[in-house]
Design an enzyme around this catalytic site. Structure first.
Site, PDB file in Angstrom:
ATOM      1  N   GLU A 122     -27.572 -34.682 -18.849  1.00 20.03           N
ATOM      2  CA  GLU A 122     -28.906 -34.216 -18.808  1.00 20.03           C
ATOM      3  C   GLU A 122     -28.970 -33.100 -19.788  1.00 20.03           C
ATOM      4  O   GLU A 122     -29.857 -33.132 -20.442  1.00 20.03           O
ATOM      5  CB  GLU A 122     -29.033 -33.871 -17.390  1.00 20.03           C
ATOM      6  CG  GLU A 122     -30.403 -33.008 -17.393  1.00 20.03           C
ATOM      7  CD  GLU A 122     -30.992 -32.811 -15.939  1.00 20.03           C
ATOM      8  OE1 GLU A 122     -32.104 -32.307 -15.844  1.00 20.03           O
ATOM      9  OE2 GLU A 122     -30.077 -33.024 -14.754  1.00 20.03           O
ATOM     10  N   HIS A 154     -25.229 -39.216  -7.601  1.00 22.32           N
ATOM     11  CA  HIS A 154     -24.136 -38.569  -8.615  1.00 22.32           C
ATOM     12  C   HIS A 154     -24.310 -39.089  -9.707  1.00 22.32           C
ATOM     13  O   HIS A 154     -23.665 -40.285 -10.162  1.00 22.32           O
ATOM     14  CB  HIS A 154     -22.821 -38.650  -7.756  1.00 22.32           C
ATOM     15  CG  HIS A 154     -22.841 -38.128  -6.311  1.00 22.32           C
ATOM     16  ND1 HIS A 154     -23.125 -37.065  -6.098  1.00 22.32           N
ATOM     17  CD2 HIS A 154     -22.550 -38.835  -5.199  1.00 22.32           C
ATOM     18  CE1 HIS A 154     -22.802 -36.595  -5.043  1.00 22.32           C
ATOM     19  NE2 HIS A 154     -22.438 -37.876  -4.347  1.00 22.32           N
ATOM     20  N   ARG A 201     -31.739 -23.378 -18.425  1.00 22.50           N
ATOM     21  CA  ARG A 201     -32.487 -24.688 -18.618  1.00 22.50           C
ATOM     22  C   ARG A 201     -33.899 -24.161 -19.345  1.00 22.50           C
ATOM     23  O   ARG A 201     -34.212 -25.161 -20.226  1.00 22.50           O
ATOM     24  CB  ARG A 201     -32.968 -25.337 -17.238  1.00 22.50           C
ATOM     25  CG  ARG A 201     -33.547 -26.537 -17.291  1.00 22.50           C
ATOM     26  CD  ARG A 201     -33.869 -27.176 -15.909  1.00 22.50           C
ATOM     27  NE  ARG A 201     -32.852 -27.433 -15.328  1.00 22.50           N
ATOM     28  CZ  ARG A 201     -32.119 -28.542 -15.212  1.00 22.50           C
ATOM     29  NH1 ARG A 201     -32.789 -29.465 -15.952  1.00 22.50           N
ATOM     30  NH2 ARG A 201     -30.999 -29.102 -14.531  1.00 22.50           N
ATOM     31  N   ASP A 250     -31.297 -40.244 -26.658  1.00 26.15           N
ATOM     32  CA  ASP A 250     -32.666 -40.887 -26.817  1.00 26.15           C
ATOM     33  C   ASP A 250     -33.121 -40.294 -28.110  1.00 26.15           C
ATOM     34  O   ASP A 250     -34.071 -39.522 -27.999  1.00 26.15           O
ATOM     35  CB  ASP A 250     -33.555 -40.551 -25.822  1.00 26.15           C
ATOM     36  CG  ASP A 250     -34.710 -41.273 -25.909  1.00 26.15           C
ATOM     37  OD1 ASP A 250     -34.923 -42.208 -26.589  1.00 26.15           O
ATOM     38  OD2 ASP A 250     -35.869 -41.061 -25.337  1.00 26.15           O
ATOM     39  N   CYS A 297     -22.793 -38.472 -12.371  1.00 26.39           N
ATOM     40  CA  CYS A 297     -21.437 -38.342 -13.236  1.00 26.39           C
ATOM     41  C   CYS A 297     -20.916 -39.650 -12.813  1.00 26.39           C
ATOM     42  O   CYS A 297     -19.938 -40.187 -13.966  1.00 26.39           O
ATOM     43  CB  CYS A 297     -20.386 -37.402 -12.391  1.00 26.39           C
ATOM     44  SG  CYS A 297     -21.349 -35.577 -12.433  1.00 26.39           S
ATOM     45  N   GLU A 334     -27.502 -23.194 -11.013  1.00 28.89           N
ATOM     46  CA  GLU A 334     -27.610 -24.559 -10.394  1.00 28.89           C
ATOM     47  C   GLU A 334     -26.189 -24.773 -10.118  1.00 28.89           C
ATOM     48  O   GLU A 334     -24.994 -24.430 -10.827  1.00 28.89           O
ATOM     49  CB  GLU A 334     -27.995 -25.537 -11.294  1.00 28.89           C
ATOM     50  CG  GLU A 334     -29.528 -25.525 -11.750  1.00 28.89           C
ATOM     51  CD  GLU A 334     -30.009 -26.546 -12.566  1.00 28.89           C
ATOM     52  OE1 GLU A 334     -29.417 -27.712 -12.692  1.00 28.89           O
ATOM     53  OE2 GLU A 334     -31.235 -26.306 -13.393  1.00 28.89           O
TER      54      GLU A 334
END
Length: 898
Positions: A596, A864, A552, A653, A866, A585
């Site tokens: 994400e 969730h 990350r 975005d 997903c 994670e």
């Protein structure tokens, strides 16, 4: 002269103006002392005939199939000047030469001239000895059985006659006969022959030789003797030969029918209800024969004037009325859809000259039929709308209008980006596919519409169409279309079945996005299957996914290095389904982790501190930094990320001006694009173009411009060689503006954008993306909708675990969400779906589920991403719900196993 001829011979009343010949031959003025009135009328009749011969020699009869060698409409006629024509008129009168119908431009004077119906030019209207036939003097007759085609004048004559008698049955019979005959309709309403300026100049000061006169007199008798043999010849053959001659003279957007005359006739006739029914009945009888002619007899190739039939029918402003929708209009659309490609292209070119209102009328006609058929039938997976002939043929016809709308708009044909010189490398798996009998489909990219190729234009070439593209979308059709079945037909290219994906203009962005989703998924499954077979044959490690394992805190380094390796070693792996794993994670990627990942990558890449893109505070848009220190490979990898987002159905975005998406579709940026990407510069250049004074003296600008690099140092660039020595003047300012825009949008960022586009095409090259979507729809596909309609989201949300729409906490939940500020709403979307943007079609297309997650507790809501599922405990109060929800959406980061 026999007794019948004697009975029919009478004198005509003087109705014509003075003869251009300046009078009549004195030999015609026979004295008749016993009957002076008869002598006067005889002179007037002779004068009238000579004038008709004069008009025939100078203007012609207007009949494209005329064989009268003494008529200007005849292809073999040799033109003379006006004086010679006047002399020739006297000679023709003396020998009782062949006389044609009057010129069509003599509107309203049809009864003043001698008419002979459909007998045309083959029958002389002048009696011997200067006397005239009674039937020719009175064209208004009850029997018009010999009238096989129509002109504007004949229609008016019929209207006048029927109006006087208040009986329109003769007109109705004529309309029924002509409009139910393809041959008759094709010959109707022809344009008058127009002569070029060169022809008219050659005719000036050219006197007719006496020897030529003698030859023509001798030929006259020969022509009369040959009339019978001409009459017995095939009329269709004559029309075809003449039709070929007519078409050779016409431009690519011209037809031989007089459209304005047709419109005037329809305006007159459609006001009469009895006459309108005649059109309807005639078309129902005509159209099956037309369809048969086009399918089996190759009629358009033999006579290109056959296109006139469709032009004439389409001018009927009542085609969309209920009476036509049931039978006539579906038959017409079926027949038109059978036209060969050159005929469709000619129609599109011709209609492109129409006004926006006329294009809209034709579009609404076809839309009306499609909507009527969709609503009146129950379509399903077993009864596909693709199998309805009326709907599919109307869609094919509307494609012609669509391209006419493109051609008639503001086109930008000359600004196309050069293709990448280096081809996208093929997958190493291609050899295995050949061994297994597999072939990669669409290796050369997506298909191209044949009509688009024939016309040499694309929708992306059109800056502003005559009417908005949205008017071609049919929402009822999109609602009933089974997109999975339509995609199969599209992909397999079944000849006997129609796919609406071949007419993407009629589909909305949501439906097209679904088709693209199916294409991407099938390609992913294909790559997975090939990988499995490859591992079995060569014993290599099974790797059916595009796996990215990233940290990350180092997401850019890890992701871009991995993608660079894949792009170099085996680009086909980019077509596999993306599977992202964040190191340390526990989240399993079913779509939410990828969302994400893309969000974080975009945030890092577009960080102005990195320097790859510049950010405009005014427009809130990013643009490529021409002085960026990053390598070309970095921009390629950004293009790959953008392509992967589309391929994996993720919304980004990103904030690019529209010119970026136009350039991705193969167009160059022009001055108009500066309004979106560089508004301040656009305003300055626009003021330069509109400046009324002396640009050279007042502004003192040269063809050398300056910019500031990444470190604030000025950089100069010559728009022309030795640009600093070339002043901008009122004469060359347009060139200056064009060159300035070319530099800002293309040349200055050429290296960066080519790499960016190359990366994008690595993922999307085999996709129907460019075929289905326009640039503005590509932006919607990548960025999603900017309009966050939470009311639509509430209406489509489903509930689970004991909650329903009427539960107290659900009502409190939506009251709370609706009260959030814009930024808080975006955080909520990010928390529950993995992205803060609405999908294509708006939040109403987002299937969110709110599930019960136990009784009242101090735990925060979870999700969730997903599957767009929000797990919401049953908090006891609205205040506690708001506090817990705000804390969850504000501090949410990372994935953990629940």
């Amino acid at each position: 002269m026999n007794s019948d001829e004697k009975r029919d011979c009478e004198c005509a009343s003087p109705q014509a103006k003075a003869s251009p010949a300046g009078g009549i031959d004195r030999s015609l003025e026979e004295s008749d002392t016993e009957n002076p009135e008869a002598s006067r009328m005889k002179r007037a009749a002779a004068k009238h005939l000579i004038e008709r011969y004069y008009h025939q020699l100078t203007e012609g009869c207007g009949n494209g199939a005329c064989t009268n060698e003494f008529c200007a409409s005849c292809p073999v006629f040799r033109r003379t000047d006006n004086n010679a024509a006047a002399v020739k008129a006297l000679e023709l009168y003396k020998i009782n030469a062949k006389l044609c119908d009057p010129h069509p431009s003599k509107k309203g004077t049809g009864s003043a001239y001698l008419e002979n119906g459909a007998k045309g030019p083959r029958h002389s209207l002048a009696c011997s000895d200067g006397k005239m036939n009674r039937r020719d003097l009175h064209p208004a007759r009850d029997d018009f059985k010999d009238l096989s085609y129509l002109t504007e004048e004949k229609v008016y004559e019929l209207l006048d006659m029927c109006g006087e008698k208040e009986d329109y049955s003769p007109l109705i019979r004529v309309i029924g006969r002509v409009f139910s005959s393809a041959d008759g309709l094709v010959q109707s309403f022809r344009k008058a022959n127009q002569h070029t300026k060169e022809e008219l100049k050659s005719l000036q000061a050219k006197d007719e030789d006496k020897d030529e006169d003698e030859k023509e007199k001798a030929a006259c008798s020969t022509a009369v003797m040959e009339e019978d043999s001409e009459a017995s010849s095939s009329r269709t053959g004559e029309d075809t030969m003449q039709g070929d001659n007519d078409v050779q003279k016409l431009g690519p957007h011209e037809v031989s029918v007089d459209v304005e005359a047709v419109r005037r006739v329809y305006n007159k006739l459609l006001a009469n209800e009895k006459v309108e029914a005649a059109f309807l009945n005639a078309l129902v009888y005509l159209l099956p024969n037309v369809e048969c002619d086009l399918m089996y007899h190759n009629v358009y190739t033999r006579d290109p004037n056959y296109l006139n039939l469709f032009v004439i029918v389409m001018e009927n402003s009542n085609l969309h009325s209920p009476e036509y929708l049931e039978i006539a209009l579906p038959l017409f659309c079926k027949a038109m859809s059978k036209l060969p490609l050159p005929a469709l292209a000619k129609l599109a070119r011709m209609w492109s000259l129409y006004s926006a209102g006329q294009i809209r009328r034709m579009t609404e006609t076809f839309q009306q039929l499609i909507t009527y058929k969709v609503i009146s039938n129950e379509f399903s997976g077993r009864n596909l709308v693709n199998e309805d002939d009326a709907v599919t043929s109307a869609t094919k016809c509307m494609k012609i209008v669509y391209y006419a709308n493109v051609l008639g708009g503001e086109l930008d044909m000359g600004h196309n980006e050069d293709e990448d010189e280096e081809p996208v490398p093929e997958s190493s798996e291609l050899t295995l596919q050949e061994l297994l009998g597999e072939e990669r489909r669409n290796k050369k990219g997506p298909r191209v519409d044949p009509l688009e190729t024939e016309l040499g234009v694309k929708a992306t070439d059109c800056r502003r169409p005559l009417i908005p593209f949205d008017e071609f979308v049919n929402e009822p059709l999109n609602d009933v279309l089974e997109m999975d079945k339509d995609y199969i037909i599209f992909k397999v290219e079944m000849e006997n079945k129609f796919s609406f994906m071949t007419c993407p203009f009629i589909l909305n962005a949501v439906t097209k996005n679904l088709g693209l989703y199916y294409d991407n998924r099938i390609r992913m499954y294909n790559e997975r299957r090939i990988t499995v077979l490859y591992s079995l044959v060569q014993g290599q490690q099974l790797n059916p996914y595009l796996r990215l394992k990233v940290r990350r805190d180092h997401i850019i380094d890890d992701a871009l290095v991995r993608l660079e390796m894949i792009a170099m070693e085996n680009p086909a792996d980019l077509k596999k389904q993306l599977y992202v794993e964040f190191e340390g994670e526990q989240g399993i990627d079913e779509g939410g982790v990828s969302k994400e990942f893309f969000q974080l990558v975009v945030e890092e890449i577009f960080n102005p501190d990195i320097g790859m893109f510049t950010y405009d505070e005014t427009t809130k848009l990013f643009w490529f930094n021409p002085s960026s220190l990053e390598t070309v490979g970095q921009f390629t990898l950004i293009g790959i990320v953008l392509g992967l987002a589309i391929y994996n159905n993720c919304i980004l975005d990103v904030h690019f001006p529209m010119v970026v998406y136009r350039k991705l579709m193969g167009k160059k940026g022009t001055f108009r694009d500066l309004a979106d990407s560089h508004p301040v510069l656009f305003q300055s250049l626009n003021e330069l173009l509109e400046y009324k004074g002396s640009v050279k003296e007042d502004m003192m600008i040269t063809f050398q411009i300056s910019q500031t690099d990444l470190f604030g140092n000025p950089i100069t660039y010559d728009l022309r060689e030795n640009g600093e020595k070339i002043p901008v003047t009122n004469d060359n300012r347009k060139e200056f503006v064009s060159q300035y825009a070319e530099y800002m949008l293309n040349k200055s960022v050429e290296k960066q954008f080519k790499a960016f586009r190359r990366g994008f095409h690595m993922v999307t090259s085999e996709s129907p993306l460019k075929y289905l979507f326009r640039p503005e729809e590509i932006e919607l596909l990548i960025c999603g909708s900017r309009n966050l309609d939470f009311q639509a989201l509430e209406e489509t949300t489903e509930y689970d675990g004991g909650y329903n729409r009427d539960s107290r906490i659900i009502k409190d939940f939506w009251e709370t969400v609706h009260s959030f500020a814009e930024e808080q709403k975006r955080l909520f979307l990010q928390f529950s779906t993995g992205t803060d943007r609405a999908p294509v079609g708006g939040l109403g297309k987002l299937k969110m589920i709110i599930a019960k997650n136990g009784p009242d507790t101090d735990r925060l809501p979870t999700s969730h991403t997903c599957f767009n599922v929000l797990l919401l405990p049953e908090y006891t109060t609205k205040e506690k719900l708001r506090e817990r929800l705000l804390k969850a959406i504000t501090y949410a980061k990372g994935f953990g196993m629940l």
